[in-house]
Design an enzyme around this catalytic site. Structure first.
Site, short mmCIF file in Angstrom:
data_model
loop_
_atom_site.label_atom_id
_atom_site.label_comp_id
_atom_site.label_asym_id
_atom_site.label_seq_id
_atom_site.Cartn_x
_atom_site.Cartn_y
_atom_site.Cartn_z
N LYS A 150 -40.02 -3.79 17.33
CA LYS A 150 -40.94 -3.16 18.29
C LYS A 150 -42.24 -2.80 17.57
O LYS A 150 -42.21 -2.28 16.45
CB LYS A 150 -40.30 -1.90 18.87
N CYS A 201 -51.87 -4.96 23.13
CA CYS A 201 -51.10 -4.03 23.96
C CYS A 201 -51.96 -3.57 25.13
O CYS A 201 -53.03 -3.00 24.94
CB CYS A 201 -50.63 -2.82 23.18
#
Ligand code: RRO
Length: 314
Positions: free
Chosen positions: A45, A131
C-alpha cells in the site's frame, strides 16, 4: 510448454501478474498472503512518512462494472513497509518486489527516498504520482513540470530501481508530453493506470452520492476502465525508451484481459479491483486462462506477443 515469466530491469519474475497498490496489501498479513500465492510479486500500500487513517467511511463502493474509492491514503507509514520488504528480502534474496510510496509533497517524497536509498532495500520502488483522493492535493502526474522537477531532484541522489505510477491520460498530446519528461530519466518502469480520478457515482433512489469523502468524488477502477488502461499502456509503449518497462493496470478480470495488456506492451500487469473481490485465487485462475490462450495461439512466452498489437495500418 508455456511460461508466464517476465523480466523488468534485469530482474526476473516467475509470473507476470501481481496485485495493484492499495488492494489487500496494507498489513503484513495481507502481504504474506500474496507471497504465498501464485503472484509474481507484491506491491505494498502506498506509504507516507507517518501512518494515516485515511478518509471517513463509506469510502469505497462496489459498482456493476468496478468500484469507486476515496480511501485517502490509509497506510501504516514508511517504516512499517520498509521493515517488511527488507525482512522479506533477507528471507528471499532472489525475489524482487515493489515498495509503493506516495508523499503528499515533494519534500515528503524526497525524504522517503533518502531513507530508502540509505537502507538495505534493493527492490523496486513505485512512486505514486497519481493518488486522486487526498483533499487539497492535486495529482502530480497531471502537472508535467512538477513531474520533471520531482524526478530531477530524485535522480540527483537516488540510484536504486525506480518506477512511477501514473494517472490515466486522455489526449495524445498529453502522452507526448509525459513521455518527453519520463524519457529524460533512468526509470526502470512506469505503472499505468491509477484509477480514473474524481468521478461521481450517485444513487437515484436516495438522491445521494455513493461515498462520503470529497462530496462523493472518487476514483473508478475495474471493468469499465479497461479501454482507458489499454490506451495508456499502448500510448506509452509507443513513446517511452525501450529501457523503461511498462506495468499495465486497469480492468483486468480475465486471462484475456492480461493478454490484451501484454499485446499493448505491458511486461507485467497488476490487478486491483478484481483482486479485491477474488483474493489470491485470482492469480491461479488468470494464469490458467492466459496459459490456455497462449497454448492455443502457439505462444511459448509473453515476449512472443508483447507489444505486437496490430492496427489497420500494418
Ligand atoms: O488511498 C487512496 O485513496 C488511493 C490511492 Br493512494 C491511489 O493511488 N489510488 C486510488 O484509487 N486510491
Amino acid at each position: 510448454m508455456t511460461t508466464l515469466t517476465t523480466t523488468i530491469g534485469g530482474r526476473t519474475f516467475e509470473n507476470c501478474m501481481m496485485n495493484a497498490a492499495g488492494v489487500r496489501c496494507q498489513s503484513d498479513e495481507d502481504l504474506t498472503t500474496i507471497i504465498n500465492s501464485n503472484a509474481g510479486a507484491y506491491v505494498t500500500k502506498s506509504a507516507t512518512p507517518q501512518q494515516r487513517a485515511g478518509n471517513p467511511s463509506p469510502r469505497m463502493k462496489t459498482l456493476p462494472k468496478g468500484c469507486i474509492n476515496s480511501m485517502g491514503l490509509p497506510n501504516n507509514g514508511l517504516d512499517y513497509y520498509l521493515n517488511f520488504v527488507i525482512a522479506d528480502q533477507q528471507q528471499r534474496p532472489d525475489a524482487t518486489n515493489f515498495l509503493s510510496i506516495a508523499g503528499t509533497s515533494l519534500a515528503d517524497n524526497l525524504s522517503m527516498l533518502h531513507q530508502i536509498q540509505d537502507s538495505a532495500y534493493e527492490g523496486f520502488v513505485e512512486l505514486n504520482l497519481s493518488c486522486p483522493n487526498v483533499p487539497g492535493h492535486p495529482q502530480t502526474g497531471y502537472d508535467f513540470e512538477q513531474v520533471d522537477t520531482t524526478l530531477n531532484q530524485i535522480f540527483d541522489f537516488y540510484t536504486k530501481p525506480l518506477g512511477v505510477k501514473l494517472p490515466p491520460y486522455f489526449d495524445l498530446v498529453h502522452f507526448d508530453q509525459i513521455a518527453e519528461v519520463l524519457n529524460k530519466y533512468p526509470l526502470t518502469f512506469v505503472t499505468t493506470i491509477n484509477s480514473i480520478g474524481n468521478a461521481l457515482v450517485i444513487d437515484p433512489q436516495t438522491e445521494r452520492v455513493a461515498i462520503k469523502p470529497k462530496g462523493g468524488f472518487g476514483g473508478i477502477g475495474g471493468a469499465s476502465v479497461k479501454p482507458t488502461a489499454l490506451a495508456n499502456v499502448r500510448g506509452l509503449a509507443l513513446r517511452l525508451n525501450p529501457s523503461i518497462a511498462i506495468v499495465g493496470v486497469g480492468g483486468i478480470l480475465s486471462g484475456e484481459d492480461v493478454f490484451e495488456h501484454i499485446l499493448c506492451g505491458a511486461s507485467m500487469v497488476q490487478i486491483g479491483t478484481q483482486f479485491g473481490y477474488e483474493g489470491v485465487n485470482l492469480f491461479d485462475r488468470l494464469s490458467k486462462e492466459l496459459d490456455d490462450i497462449m497454448a492455443l495461439k502457439g505462444y511459448h512466452s509473453i515476449e512472443d506477443f508483447r507489444g505486437k498489437l496490430k492496427t489497420f495500418d500494418d
